[in-house]
Motif scaffolding. Structure first.
Motif, PDB file in Angstrom:
ATOM      1  N   LYS A 268       0.867  -1.313  -0.020  1.00  0.00           N
ATOM      2  CA  LYS A 268       0.031  -0.150  -0.056  1.00  0.00           C
ATOM      3  C   LYS A 268       0.787   1.231  -0.214  1.00  0.00           C
ATOM      4  O   LYS A 268       0.566   2.289  -0.665  1.00  0.00           O
ATOM      5  CB  LYS A 268      -0.805   0.092   1.145  1.00  0.00           C
ATOM      6  N   GLY A 269       1.889   1.253   0.758  1.00  0.00           N
ATOM      7  CA  GLY A 269       2.753   2.365   0.725  1.00  0.00           C
ATOM      8  C   GLY A 269       3.413   2.471  -0.641  1.00  0.00           C
ATOM      9  O   GLY A 269       3.704   3.637  -0.968  1.00  0.00           O
TER      10      GLY A 269
ATOM     11  N   ALA B 240      -1.710  11.225  -0.086  1.00  0.00           N
ATOM     12  CA  ALA B 240      -2.100  10.500   0.724  1.00  0.00           C
ATOM     13  C   ALA B 240      -2.668   9.126   0.410  1.00  0.00           C
ATOM     14  O   ALA B 240      -2.785   8.251   1.259  1.00  0.00           O
ATOM     15  CB  ALA B 240      -3.399  11.469   1.180  1.00  0.00           C
ATOM     16  N   GLY B 241      -2.604   9.071  -0.770  1.00  0.00           N
ATOM     17  CA  GLY B 241      -2.839   7.571  -1.236  1.00  0.00           C
ATOM     18  C   GLY B 241      -4.444   7.315  -1.664  1.00  0.00           C
ATOM     19  O   GLY B 241      -5.196   8.151  -1.311  1.00  0.00           O
ATOM     20  N   PRO B 242      -4.892   6.141  -2.254  1.00  0.00           N
ATOM     21  CA  PRO B 242      -6.065   6.169  -2.821  1.00  0.00           C
ATOM     22  C   PRO B 242      -7.077   5.362  -1.687  1.00  0.00           C
ATOM     23  O   PRO B 242      -8.376   5.615  -1.977  1.00  0.00           O
ATOM     24  CB  PRO B 242      -5.890   4.829  -3.692  1.00  0.00           C
ATOM     25  N   HIS B 243      -6.490   5.213  -0.702  1.00  0.00           N
ATOM     26  CA  HIS B 243      -7.592   4.985   0.534  1.00  0.00           C
ATOM     27  C   HIS B 243      -7.492   5.830   1.501  1.00  0.00           C
ATOM     28  O   HIS B 243      -8.078   5.806   2.744  1.00  0.00           O
ATOM     29  CB  HIS B 243      -7.285   3.618   1.052  1.00  0.00           C
ATOM     30  N   ALA B 244      -7.080   7.250   1.236  1.00  0.00           N
ATOM     31  CA  ALA B 244      -6.972   8.265   2.399  1.00  0.00           C
ATOM     32  C   ALA B 244      -8.465   8.584   2.872  1.00  0.00           C
ATOM     33  O   ALA B 244      -8.421   9.300   4.026  1.00  0.00           O
ATOM     34  CB  ALA B 244      -6.146   9.254   1.699  1.00  0.00           C
ATOM     35  N   ALA B 245      -9.336   8.621   2.337  1.00  0.00           N
ATOM     36  CA  ALA B 245     -10.676   8.783   2.848  1.00  0.00           C
ATOM     37  C   ALA B 245     -11.748   7.804   2.764  1.00  0.00           C
ATOM     38  O   ALA B 245     -13.002   8.033   2.913  1.00  0.00           O
ATOM     39  CB  ALA B 245     -11.519  10.040   1.821  1.00  0.00           C
ATOM     40  N   ASP B 246     -11.308   6.536   3.058  1.00  0.00           N
ATOM     41  CA  ASP B 246     -12.157   5.258   3.313  1.00  0.00           C
ATOM     42  C   ASP B 246     -12.877   5.608   4.363  1.00  0.00           C
ATOM     43  O   ASP B 246     -14.059   5.011   4.564  1.00  0.00           O
ATOM     44  CB  ASP B 246     -11.223   4.164   3.267  1.00  0.00           C
TER      45      ASP B 246
ATOM     46  N   ALA C 176      -9.270  13.133   3.921  1.00  0.00           N
ATOM     47  CA  ALA C 176      -7.979  12.502   3.684  1.00  0.00           C
ATOM     48  C   ALA C 176      -6.765  13.258   4.449  1.00  0.00           C
ATOM     49  O   ALA C 176      -5.794  12.949   4.737  1.00  0.00           O
ATOM     50  CB  ALA C 176      -7.596  13.011   2.090  1.00  0.00           C
ATOM     51  N   HIS C 177      -7.362  14.440   4.961  1.00  0.00           N
ATOM     52  CA  HIS C 177      -6.369  15.286   5.517  1.00  0.00           C
ATOM     53  C   HIS C 177      -6.510  15.270   7.054  1.00  0.00           C
ATOM     54  O   HIS C 177      -5.794  15.615   7.703  1.00  0.00           O
ATOM     55  CB  HIS C 177      -6.350  16.780   5.317  1.00  0.00           C
ATOM     56  N   CYS C 178      -7.395  14.371   7.501  1.00  0.00           N
ATOM     57  CA  CYS C 178      -7.809  14.279   8.941  1.00  0.00           C
ATOM     58  C   CYS C 178      -6.389  13.693   9.691  1.00  0.00           C
ATOM     59  O   CYS C 178      -6.023  12.584   9.366  1.00  0.00           O
ATOM     60  CB  CYS C 178      -9.074  13.226   9.308  1.00  0.00           C
ATOM     61  N   THR C 179      -6.445  14.147  10.800  1.00  0.00           N
ATOM     62  CA  THR C 179      -5.327  13.838  11.789  1.00  0.00           C
ATOM     63  C   THR C 179      -5.776  12.613  12.991  1.00  0.00           C
ATOM     64  O   THR C 179      -5.233  12.469  13.901  1.00  0.00           O
ATOM     65  CB  THR C 179      -4.700  14.863  12.430  1.00  0.00           C
ATOM     66  N   HIS C 180      -7.207  12.481  12.893  1.00  0.00           N
ATOM     67  CA  HIS C 180      -7.744  11.699  13.857  1.00  0.00           C
ATOM     68  C   HIS C 180      -8.347  10.292  13.366  1.00  0.00           C
ATOM     69  O   HIS C 180      -9.391   9.641  13.881  1.00  0.00           O
ATOM     70  CB  HIS C 180      -9.128  12.455  14.559  1.00  0.00           C
TER      71      HIS C 180
END
Length: 140
Positions: free
Chosen positions: A20-21, A59-65, A97-101
């Motif tokens: 994934k990385g 952030a990658g393709p799964h950043a907002a899953d 996608a930008h969330c830190t939580h």
């Protein structure tokens, strides 16, 4: 035998994590290698800025899953939102996608506590509350 099974499971998870990385890194590198005009064109087609496009690729393709999981936990139909409110859906994906939580979010989604806790940390909390108040956007 149990040790071998555990070792294989850990190994499989590590391989998946590295893959994934690598996938995210390769996509970010591919976007970064494009000329400015192409980046601007793609970003324009997506309705985002070139900087946002590059950040999302990193952030990658799964950043907002987690956003899809959160919508479902709140009984909001993600497919309906994506279809009818495309720009809002995209903006919510960018926020997610930008969330830190993410750790807290994933824990709450897994435990079933997301609906009661999300308002304390979710950057999309206001939008999600509005969506779940509209019967047209609820899951069947």
């Amino acid at each position: 035998m149990l040790v071998n099974d555990s070792a294989r499971t850990v190994f499989a998870r590590l391989v998946d994590w590295f893959a994934k990385g690598w996938e995210s890194s390769a996509e970010a590198d591919m976007i970064a290698s494009l000329d400015d005009f192409t980046i601007q064109s793609i970003a324009h087609d997506c309705g985002i800025s070139p900087d946002q496009l590059i950040e999302l690729a990193k952030a990658g393709p799964h950043a907002a899953d987690e956003m899809i999981g959160m919508m479902k936990a709140l009984n909001v139909d993600p497919a309906e939102i994506e279809l009818r409110l495309r720009a809002q859906f995209r903006d919510m994906q960018i926020t997610c996608a930008h969330c830190t939580h993410k750790g807290e979010c994933r824990k709450d989604l897994a435990s079933g506590a997301a609906a009661e806790n999300f308002a304390h940390y979710c950057g999309n909390a206001n939008e999600l509350n509005v969506l779940r108040a509209n019967p047209d956007f609820l899951l069947g």
